[in-house]
Design a protein around this motif. Structure first.
Motif, mmCIF file in Angstrom:
data_model
loop_
_atom_site.group_PDB
_atom_site.id
_atom_site.type_symbol
_atom_site.label_atom_id
_atom_site.label_comp_id
_atom_site.label_asym_id
_atom_site.label_seq_id
_atom_site.Cartn_x
_atom_site.Cartn_y
_atom_site.Cartn_z
ATOM 1 N N ILE A 92 44.830 -59.515 -0.363
ATOM 2 C CA ILE A 92 43.431 -59.108 -0.325
ATOM 3 C C ILE A 92 42.609 -60.263 -0.889
ATOM 4 N N LYS A 93 41.670 -60.734 -0.100
ATOM 5 C CA LYS A 93 40.794 -61.823 -0.516
ATOM 6 C C LYS A 93 39.556 -61.201 -1.153
ATOM 7 N N ARG A 94 39.248 -61.622 -2.378
ATOM 8 C CA ARG A 94 38.084 -61.091 -3.085
ATOM 9 C C ARG A 94 37.141 -62.235 -3.454
ATOM 10 N N ARG A 95 35.878 -62.042 -3.133
ATOM 11 C CA ARG A 95 34.840 -62.985 -3.526
ATOM 12 C C ARG A 95 34.232 -62.410 -4.786
ATOM 13 N N ARG A 96 34.202 -63.196 -5.851
ATOM 14 C CA ARG A 96 33.731 -62.716 -7.153
ATOM 15 C C ARG A 96 32.557 -63.536 -7.662
ATOM 16 N N GLU A 97 31.794 -62.902 -8.565
ATOM 17 C CA GLU A 97 30.681 -63.591 -9.220
ATOM 18 C C GLU A 97 30.790 -63.353 -10.717
ATOM 19 N N CYS A 98 30.684 -64.442 -11.489
ATOM 20 C CA CYS A 98 30.751 -64.348 -12.947
ATOM 21 C C CYS A 98 29.489 -63.656 -13.469
ATOM 22 N N ILE A 99 29.676 -62.712 -14.347
ATOM 23 C CA ILE A 99 28.552 -61.973 -14.918
ATOM 24 C C ILE A 99 27.756 -62.865 -15.874
ATOM 25 N N PRO A 127 35.278 -63.604 -19.676
ATOM 26 C CA PRO A 127 36.384 -62.714 -19.275
ATOM 27 C C PRO A 127 36.071 -61.645 -18.237
ATOM 28 N N ASP A 128 34.853 -61.635 -17.685
ATOM 29 C CA ASP A 128 34.536 -60.565 -16.738
ATOM 30 C C ASP A 128 33.770 -61.113 -15.527
ATOM 31 N N SER A 129 33.995 -60.490 -14.383
ATOM 32 C CA SER A 129 33.296 -60.856 -13.154
ATOM 33 C C SER A 129 33.146 -59.609 -12.313
ATOM 34 N N LYS A 130 32.282 -59.692 -11.299
ATOM 35 C CA LYS A 130 32.146 -58.553 -10.391
ATOM 36 C C LYS A 130 32.574 -58.977 -8.990
ATOM 37 N N VAL A 131 33.081 -58.016 -8.232
ATOM 38 C CA VAL A 131 33.525 -58.269 -6.869
ATOM 39 C C VAL A 131 32.335 -58.131 -5.941
ATOM 40 N N ILE A 132 32.084 -59.183 -5.152
ATOM 41 C CA ILE A 132 30.974 -59.189 -4.204
ATOM 42 C C ILE A 132 31.451 -58.753 -2.824
ATOM 43 N N ASP A 133 32.643 -59.229 -2.442
ATOM 44 C CA ASP A 133 33.189 -58.936 -1.111
ATOM 45 C C ASP A 133 34.701 -58.843 -1.230
ATOM 46 N N SER A 134 35.291 -57.973 -0.437
ATOM 47 C CA SER A 134 36.734 -57.778 -0.449
ATOM 48 C C SER A 134 37.194 -57.531 0.974
ATOM 49 N N ARG A 135 38.237 -58.261 1.402
ATOM 50 C CA ARG A 135 38.754 -58.069 2.758
ATOM 51 C C ARG A 135 40.226 -58.458 2.813
#
Length: 155
Positions: free
Chosen positions: A23-30, A9-17
């Motif tokens: 807004i496009k967000r690149r995420r990584e699963c924790i 249920p959780d991830s972190k945002v690596i890149d946002s533009r």
């Protein structure tokens, strides 16, 4: 944001533009480290339009754009200008925190924008919006456009 691979249920945002109106967000699963992309957009409040007949219908952006395209016809006006007019109308009522707009208000806003952009498109839109029934109505609007053009020319 839930991971599409392991459902953690959780991830972190690596890149946002920004991309278009989103807004496009690149995420990584924790949990599993998988990377994925999400798109985020601002939710606009529902806008209802009060028609001249007194009935109500949901604001239809496509309908507005079609009306403006019809007025523009084969005029040398970029396509993005039509979208900007539709954006302006939507933002105008959202910023005013209004959930109901009279069709007359919407038409006047579009007319004001078209008057600044192209006099022919303005006259075409006005002829449908104002429901011209005779030649004199056209002549009055054409004279108004010409008067405005002369005022602008003479300072």
């Amino acid at each position: 944001m839930k991971c599409p691979y392991c459902s953690f249920p959780d991830s972190k945002v690596i890149d946002s533009r920004p991309k278009d109106s989103k807004i496009k967000r690149r995420r990584e699963c924790i949990n599993c480290g998988a990377r994925f992309t999400t798109f985020e957009e601002v939710e606009k409040p529902l806008l209802m339009v009060e028609k001249r007949s007194g009935s109500y219908e949901e604001f239809d952006r496509k309908k507005l754009i079609t009306g403006v395209y019809n007025a523009i016809g084969k005029r040398p006006i970029p396509i993005n200008v039509v979208n900007e007019i539709a954006d302006y109308v939507e933002n105008y009522f959202a910023n005013a925190l209004k959930s109901v707009a009279r069709s007359k208000e919407i038409g006047e806003i579009v007319l004001d924008r078209l008057r600044e952009i192209d006099p022919i498109a303005y006259i075409r839109f006005a002829s449908v919006y104002e429901d011209f029934t005779d030649v004199n109505s056209f002549i009055e609007v054409i004279n108004e456009v010409e008067r405005k053009r002369m005022e602008d020319k003479n300072g």
